[in-house]
Write an enzyme that holds these catalytic residues in place. Structure first.
Site, PDB file in Angstrom:
ATOM      1  CG  HIS A 176      -2.000  -1.051   1.090  1.00  0.00           C
ATOM      2  ND1 HIS A 176      -2.521  -1.727   2.158  1.00  0.00           N
ATOM      3  CD2 HIS A 176      -2.649  -1.523  -0.015  1.00  0.00           C
ATOM      4  CE1 HIS A 176      -3.461  -2.574   1.728  1.00  0.00           C
ATOM      5  NE2 HIS A 176      -3.553  -2.468   0.414  1.00  0.00           N
ATOM      6  NE  ARG A 230      -6.274   0.141   0.218  1.00  0.00           N
ATOM      7  CZ  ARG A 230      -6.156  -0.455   1.405  1.00  0.00           C
ATOM      8  NH1 ARG A 230      -5.601   0.149   2.414  1.00  0.00           N
ATOM      9  NH2 ARG A 230      -6.606  -1.693   1.566  1.00  0.00           N
ATOM     10  CG  ASN A 247      -2.886  -6.953   1.294  1.00  0.00           C
ATOM     11  OD1 ASN A 247      -2.213  -7.952   1.024  1.00  0.00           O
ATOM     12  ND2 ASN A 247      -3.318  -6.689   2.529  1.00  0.00           N
ATOM     13  CG  HIS A 300       0.165  -3.735   5.253  1.00  0.00           C
ATOM     14  ND1 HIS A 300      -0.727  -3.408   4.276  1.00  0.00           N
ATOM     15  CD2 HIS A 300       0.673  -4.938   4.904  1.00  0.00           C
ATOM     16  CE1 HIS A 300      -0.770  -4.374   3.370  1.00  0.00           C
ATOM     17  NE2 HIS A 300       0.069  -5.320   3.726  1.00  0.00           N
ATOM     18  CE1 TYR A 302      -3.693   5.579   9.818  1.00  0.00           C
ATOM     19  CE2 TYR A 302      -4.223   4.845  12.026  1.00  0.00           C
ATOM     20  CZ  TYR A 302      -4.553   5.536  10.890  1.00  0.00           C
ATOM     21  OH  TYR A 302      -5.761   6.199  10.823  1.00  0.00           O
ATOM     22  CD  GLU A 375      -2.177  -2.716   9.216  1.00  0.00           C
ATOM     23  OE1 GLU A 375      -1.605  -1.633   8.932  1.00  0.00           O
ATOM     24  OE2 GLU A 375      -2.913  -3.319   8.408  1.00  0.00           O
TER      25      GLU A 375
HETATM   26 ZN   LIG Z   1      -1.827  -1.598   4.184  1.00  0.00          ZN
END
Ligand SMILES: [Zn+2]
Ligand SMILES: *[C@@H]1O[C@H](CO)[C@@H](O)[C@H](O)[C@H]1NC(C)=O
Ligand SMILES: *[C@@H]1O[C@H](CO)[C@@H](O)[C@H](O)[C@H]1NC(C)=O
Length: 449
Positions: A176, A230, A247, A300, A302, A375
């Protein structure tokens, strides 16, 4: 020649400054979903609003979901939330996020100091990798695994590849585009594991493969045109919008849940499984050596979460889910030991909504035992995808600890040619790490992917 220079600088200014997408009037919607009634609303937010807002992430500590609301929808969203008696906050976007940084001249070497302190262009990332490969020719090999849609090279960094069949831990980053911290973390991992003699022993029994930039087209676009970009940058026939969510494009329960089939959506799953050349390249590269890959992490941001499969649907787990949870908690404990940062270990699918076609699910489906999505920081939406540059280093150091835990676990379960004593010490080290775990697993909302 003069003319060429002038027109180049116009393009440069046009791309970097003048046309950087303007998000004036956009808001961040925060909804606290602790209350089951609100949770149900949030889980069906697309039906409630009549469109799917751009989901940014969640703060699992405060049980808040974050969405990016375009300026023309703000009033409509407010009205809808009010009519459902949902309390919420509409926050202004941190203007810092959209401040365009001046590109540094590419006149010097890119060093680990740069990786630790600022976000780099794709060319700078590649320059850094080339210099590491030159500096550590025995340990680091750069392998081209394919091209992006716009023809940028997709590079896998093979570390400790000595031709043996030792187990592999595979790390992907930045699928992303707007999740910038993931790229720095990947480069930091590469540098740290080869430059520190302390990890020599680990590399002797486990190979590490890192793909530091799995979406270079999207990333460059997020640097030059649209900070919130993204997706990939594919152009589809008769397409109104570019790009797919890579994704959501992996060939496992593709297109079933938590995706959109409309091209302009942020979660457009592509025209078919592996329609994105980036996903095709990654799935081919992984499949070629899948029997040796025992650990997989997609980086990734957040939200500070360690997510484990299955994510394509809710309340469905692989048969060895306890192992995934145990190692996930050991990774979280190792992160916490750095500077007390909390990462939540949670199932991917039990979140606000499941999402099919993600890379961690696919990797698990290929038999890769320890498959995760991490994340990274921050947890708050105010800085979100633009973690301030002075915090890059800490996030890198934390993620390194998590990767080390996974490598140690893979060594103790799958390592080859161990002398009895090194096998015993690997097992001891591993169980020590597992003992450090403190948190119990909570069923949060694991969906920032
Ligand atoms: Zn992501
Ligand atoms: C919202 O709250 C008001 C006042 O408490 C109540 O009359 C109304 O039925 C509620 N609406 C919904 C959708 O819960
Ligand atoms: C550790 O975290 C605190 C607050 O969360 C922060 O102020 C500090 O700078 C961090 N330390 C390091 C070494 O990054």
């Amino acid at each position: 020649m003069l003319f060429q220079l002038v027109s180049l600088s116009v393009v440069f200014i046009g791309g970097i400054l003048a046309e950087y997408k303007n998000y004036d009037g956009f808001k961040i919607l925060e909804v606290n979903f602790q209350n089951p009634r609100v949770k149900k609303y949030v889980q069906e937010i697309d039906k409630n609003l009549g469109f799917m807002p751009d989901f940014l992430g969640e703060n699992w500590k405060q049980k808040q979901a974050h969405y990016f609301i375009d300026k023309d929808s703000v009033e409509k969203v407010r009205t809808n939330l009010d009519s459902h008696n949902i309390t919420y906050q509409m926050r202004d976007v941190n203007p810092q996020i959209f401040k365009v940084r001046k590109r540094r001249d590419l006149n010097g070497a890119v060093t680990i100091n740069d990786v630790n302190n600022r976000y780099l262009s794709y060319d700078e990332q590649m320059q850094f990798l080339n210099s590491i490969a030159q500096q550590y020719p025995d340990d680091v090999k750069l392998q081209k695994i394919g091209n992006s849609y716009e023809g940028r090279s997709l590079t896998a960094v093979r570390i400790g590849d000595d031709g043996s069949s030792k187990p592999i831990v595979w790390i992907d980053a930045g699928v992303h585009a707007r999740e910038w911290i993931s790229y720095n973390v990947a480069l930091y991992l590469v540098y740290t594991i080869v430059s520190q003699p302390a990890y020599r022993d680990l590399l002797n029994s486990v190979q590490l493969v890192v793909v530091p930039n799995t979406n270079p087209d999207g990333y460059e676009y997020s640097r030059t045109n649209d900070r919130m970009w993204r997706k990939t940058r594919s152009r589809f026939t008769n397409g109104r919008c570019a790009g797919a969510d890579a994704n959501r494009n992996y060939p496992f329960f593709w297109g079933t849940q938590g995706v959109s089939h409309s091209q302009c959506s942020e979660i457009y799953c592509g025209s078919r499984p592996q329609s994105e050349p980036e996903v095709m390249a990654l799935t081919n590269a992984i499949t070629r050596e899948e029997t040796r890959i025992k650990g997989y992490i997609a980086l990734h941001s957040y939200g500070q979460e360690i997510l484990y499969p299955w994510g394509h649907t809710m309340r469905t787990y692989p048969s060895d889910v306890q192992d995934l949870i145990t190692v996930g908690k050991a990774m979280a404990a190792a992160i916490r030991a750095v500077n007390n940062t909390d990462y939540n270990v949670v199932n991917s699918g039990d979140g606000l909504y499941p999402a099919a076609g993600a890379s961690d699910d696919w990797a698990k489906s290929r038999g890769i035992k320890y498959s995760y999505t991490i994340e990274l920081s921050p947890i708050d939406d105010y800085t979100g995808f633009s973690l301030p540059e002075d915090r890059i280093n800490q996030v890198c150091r934390e993620a390194f600890q998590a990767v080390q835990v996974l490598m140690i676990e893979v060594r103790s379960k799958f390592g080859l040619r161990q002398t009895t004593s090194s096998a015993a010490s690997a097992a001891a080290q591993s169980s020590l790490l597992l003992k450090r775990m403190r948190t119990s697993v909570s069923r949060g909302f694991g969906r920032g992917k």
